[in-house]
Scaffold this motif. Sequence first.
Motif, mmCIF file in Angstrom:
data_model
loop_
_atom_site.group_PDB
_atom_site.id
_atom_site.type_symbol
_atom_site.label_atom_id
_atom_site.label_comp_id
_atom_site.label_asym_id
_atom_site.label_seq_id
_atom_site.Cartn_x
_atom_site.Cartn_y
_atom_site.Cartn_z
ATOM 1 N N ALA A 132 0.766 -1.358 -0.035
ATOM 2 C CA ALA A 132 0.030 0.106 0.125
ATOM 3 C C ALA A 132 1.008 1.097 -0.061
ATOM 4 O O ALA A 132 0.556 2.197 -0.684
ATOM 5 C CB ALA A 132 -1.004 0.141 1.328
ATOM 6 N N THR A 133 1.841 1.365 0.848
ATOM 7 C CA THR A 133 2.940 2.246 0.882
ATOM 8 C C THR A 133 3.633 2.567 -0.433
ATOM 9 O O THR A 133 3.741 3.536 -0.875
ATOM 10 C CB THR A 133 3.626 1.901 2.011
ATOM 11 N N LEU A 134 3.934 1.381 -0.951
ATOM 12 C CA LEU A 134 4.643 1.533 -2.430
ATOM 13 C C LEU A 134 3.728 2.066 -3.403
ATOM 14 O O LEU A 134 4.033 3.054 -4.316
ATOM 15 C CB LEU A 134 5.001 0.112 -3.058
ATOM 16 N N SER A 135 2.478 1.870 -3.520
ATOM 17 C CA SER A 135 1.409 2.207 -4.550
ATOM 18 C C SER A 135 1.278 3.573 -4.111
ATOM 19 O O SER A 135 1.137 4.391 -5.242
ATOM 20 C CB SER A 135 0.037 1.350 -4.181
ATOM 21 N N SER A 136 1.170 4.166 -2.941
ATOM 22 C CA SER A 136 0.960 5.491 -2.667
ATOM 23 C C SER A 136 2.197 6.348 -2.892
ATOM 24 O O SER A 136 2.173 7.289 -3.665
ATOM 25 C CB SER A 136 0.728 5.645 -1.057
ATOM 26 N N THR A 137 3.328 5.814 -2.733
ATOM 27 C CA THR A 137 4.528 6.492 -3.165
ATOM 28 C C THR A 137 4.771 6.680 -4.663
ATOM 29 O O THR A 137 4.950 7.617 -5.207
ATOM 30 C CB THR A 137 5.841 5.772 -2.546
ATOM 31 N N GLN A 138 4.557 5.511 -5.405
ATOM 32 C CA GLN A 138 4.535 5.316 -6.953
ATOM 33 C C GLN A 138 3.393 6.574 -7.421
ATOM 34 O O GLN A 138 3.841 7.267 -8.457
ATOM 35 C CB GLN A 138 3.928 4.069 -7.344
#
Length: 236
Positions: free
Chosen positions: A57-63
């Motif tokens: 979820a963090t990766l998706s938000s960061t992307q």
Amino acid sequence: NKLANVTSELASTRTELTSTKGELASTRTELTSTKGELASTKNQLTSAQQATANLQATLSSTQQQLTIYRETLTGLGITLQASNTCYDVHLIDNPEADDPTFDQLITFLSQDKTENNSYIANVYDCSQFSRDIHNNAEAKGIRTAEVHARFENDTIGHALNAFLTTDYGLVYVDCTEAPDKIARVKTGKDLRSIELAYITKANIRNDSWWDSLARYYYMPSSTNEHCVTSKITIFW
């Protein structure tokens, strides 16, 4: 004799039974321990799965944020590149360098004397001034970038530096010839700079303040007009 044999066999069987009971008790203990380990492993797996989900979820938000930032930079006419792709000078990075505060930046500029070097067109010009500022700052543990500004309807460009200060964000610095100056580099605006003593932190990105200046340094175009920035490339 038969009774003696049967008695002996019975005693042996009892011994084996006692041993088997002991083994069974040990097996039960091991089974209980294994069940506990299995439960612990399941808990760890559940925790790991939750951590993975959180990271995804963090990766998706960061992307998503990275995409927004890239689009924003593109809209501002800014391109980010690595130092080793800088094509006009050799930049030396320090992997342990950190972003400075604004006051740390000013202290570095006051101590560095690159601006006192002699300007020699096509030999030691804005590219070399900005290179030396970059390499000197990095050597002192201060992260910096070289900046290439291109201008509308003109073939000339200008090289200067950028520092990502921790308290006032991106600050452009022009040390080509004395004195050291803070610059306004923005697409659609003429490139202006002013001596450190005449700028406040609040006005670093205040276009109204920059546009209202009666005295400032500027880049003259080939027709001696003010150069209007059309593209900015920052080499970190």
